[in-house]
Design a protein around this motif. Structure first.
Motif, short mmCIF file in Angstrom:
data_model
loop_
_atom_site.label_atom_id
_atom_site.label_comp_id
_atom_site.label_asym_id
_atom_site.label_seq_id
_atom_site.Cartn_x
_atom_site.Cartn_y
_atom_site.Cartn_z
N LEU A 172 18.88 -31.08 17.86
CA LEU A 172 20.18 -31.21 17.53
C LEU A 172 20.91 -30.44 18.67
O LEU A 172 21.12 -29.38 19.15
CB LEU A 172 20.19 -30.16 16.24
CG LEU A 172 19.52 -30.66 15.16
CD1 LEU A 172 19.66 -29.53 13.94
CD2 LEU A 172 20.16 -31.85 14.48
N VAL A 173 21.94 -31.34 19.17
CA VAL A 173 22.84 -30.63 20.30
C VAL A 173 24.29 -30.71 19.58
O VAL A 173 24.64 -31.95 19.45
CB VAL A 173 22.90 -31.89 21.48
CG1 VAL A 173 23.89 -31.30 22.53
CG2 VAL A 173 21.58 -31.86 22.21
N ARG A 174 24.75 -29.50 19.14
CA ARG A 174 25.78 -29.47 18.32
C ARG A 174 27.33 -29.01 19.50
O ARG A 174 26.85 -28.76 20.38
CB ARG A 174 25.63 -28.32 17.53
CG ARG A 174 24.49 -28.73 16.44
CD ARG A 174 24.22 -27.71 15.24
NE ARG A 174 23.78 -26.46 15.86
CZ ARG A 174 24.30 -25.23 15.74
NH1 ARG A 174 25.38 -24.94 15.16
NH2 ARG A 174 23.59 -24.30 16.44
N ALA A 175 28.24 -29.58 18.83
CA ALA A 175 29.47 -29.30 19.23
C ALA A 175 30.33 -28.27 18.58
O ALA A 175 29.90 -28.15 17.38
CB ALA A 175 30.22 -30.42 19.74
N ARG A 176 31.16 -27.93 19.06
CA ARG A 176 32.13 -26.85 17.95
C ARG A 176 32.83 -27.85 16.80
O ARG A 176 32.75 -28.61 16.95
CB ARG A 176 33.42 -26.27 18.83
CG ARG A 176 32.55 -25.33 20.07
CD ARG A 176 33.63 -24.30 20.37
NE ARG A 176 32.88 -23.40 21.50
CZ ARG A 176 31.88 -22.50 21.47
NH1 ARG A 176 31.37 -22.21 20.22
NH2 ARG A 176 31.59 -22.04 22.71
N ASN A 177 33.12 -26.98 15.92
CA ASN A 177 33.55 -27.54 14.65
C ASN A 177 32.44 -28.53 13.85
O ASN A 177 33.04 -29.69 13.63
CB ASN A 177 34.94 -28.24 15.05
CG ASN A 177 36.10 -27.46 15.61
OD1 ASN A 177 36.19 -26.28 15.31
ND2 ASN A 177 36.59 -27.79 16.47
N ASP A 178 31.45 -28.19 13.81
CA ASP A 178 30.25 -28.75 13.03
C ASP A 178 30.28 -30.22 13.45
O ASP A 178 29.97 -31.23 12.57
CB ASP A 178 30.88 -29.01 11.35
CG ASP A 178 30.04 -27.65 10.68
OD1 ASP A 178 29.12 -27.07 11.58
OD2 ASP A 178 30.41 -27.14 9.64
N ARG A 179 30.24 -30.55 14.78
CA ARG A 179 30.10 -31.87 15.29
C ARG A 179 28.57 -31.96 15.84
O ARG A 179 27.97 -31.03 16.30
CB ARG A 179 30.96 -32.27 16.33
CG ARG A 179 32.47 -32.23 15.88
CD ARG A 179 33.59 -32.45 16.79
NE ARG A 179 33.71 -31.38 17.62
CZ ARG A 179 33.77 -31.58 19.12
NH1 ARG A 179 34.25 -32.94 19.47
NH2 ARG A 179 33.83 -30.45 19.80
N LEU A 180 28.28 -33.20 16.03
CA LEU A 180 26.64 -33.46 16.59
C LEU A 180 26.89 -34.61 17.37
O LEU A 180 27.51 -35.62 17.36
CB LEU A 180 25.76 -34.04 15.29
CG LEU A 180 24.57 -34.40 15.70
CD1 LEU A 180 23.52 -33.46 16.26
CD2 LEU A 180 23.62 -35.02 14.34
N LEU A 181 26.08 -34.51 18.57
CA LEU A 181 25.80 -35.65 19.50
C LEU A 181 24.90 -36.66 18.98
O LEU A 181 23.57 -36.00 18.57
CB LEU A 181 25.40 -35.04 20.82
CG LEU A 181 24.69 -36.16 21.86
CD1 LEU A 181 26.05 -36.87 22.33
CD2 LEU A 181 24.15 -35.45 23.13
#
Length: 165
Positions: A26-35
């Motif tokens: 799980l490579v996550r970005a800010r604001n509950d986003r996913l790669l």
């Protein structure tokens, strides 16, 4: 009965069972986003990850596959989900490990370099938009792992009666 010498014993051969394993990130970005990644070799979308090679740990495989598929070095992770997939006539089944590799800043995620032989495209989407694009088993693992603080155990992507989170 006399002593039996080792070279006189019949050779016993047997095969240990093998269970394929894979590891995902799980490579996550800010604001509950996913790669998420679009593989070239199968339909649908997935997350970075792949087969655990001989002598490799699931965590090492997670890190290697993430680096190979999208050029991101993950240095920390937390096991979030283990999923046992039963073998079927068209697939070997096995163990699937899912690690939460943390939240990455957009400037890091903007440097994603795809492995063109395996990965056609990447997207960073809000989790609610990413989940429907993921294949069923991956989607169920990601959904189970997304907000939990504990390791989840699944079988074929589903919770097991009597096994708590």
């Amino acid at each position: 009965m006399g002593d039996v010498k080792a070279d006189e014993l019949p050779e016993l051969t047997f095969a240990l069972p093998t269970i394929p394993a894979s590891a995902g990130a799980l490579v996550r970005a800010r604001n509950d986003r996913l790669l998420i990644l679009k593989p070239t070799y199968k339909g649908g979308w997935t997350i970075p990850g792949g087969i655990v090679e001989i002598g490799e740990s699931p965590w090492d495989a997670c890190r290697r596959e993430t680096r190979e598929e999208c050029g991101i070095d993950v240095t920390t992770g937390r096991l979030k989900c283990v999923d046992f997939r039963r073998p079927r006539h068209d697939r070997p089944g096995g163990m699937r490990f899912l690690f939460d590799c943390g939240v990455f800043d957009d400037d890091v995620l903007d440097t994603v370099v795809l492995q063109p032989v395996e990965i056609a495209e990447s997207r960073i989407l809000p989790i609610d938009a990413a989940l429907p694009l993921l294949s069923g088993p991956v989607r169920r693992r990601v959904r189970a792992a997304w907000k939990t603080k504990r390791v989840r155990y699944l079988e074929d992507g589903r919770t097991v009666q009597g096994v708590g989170p």
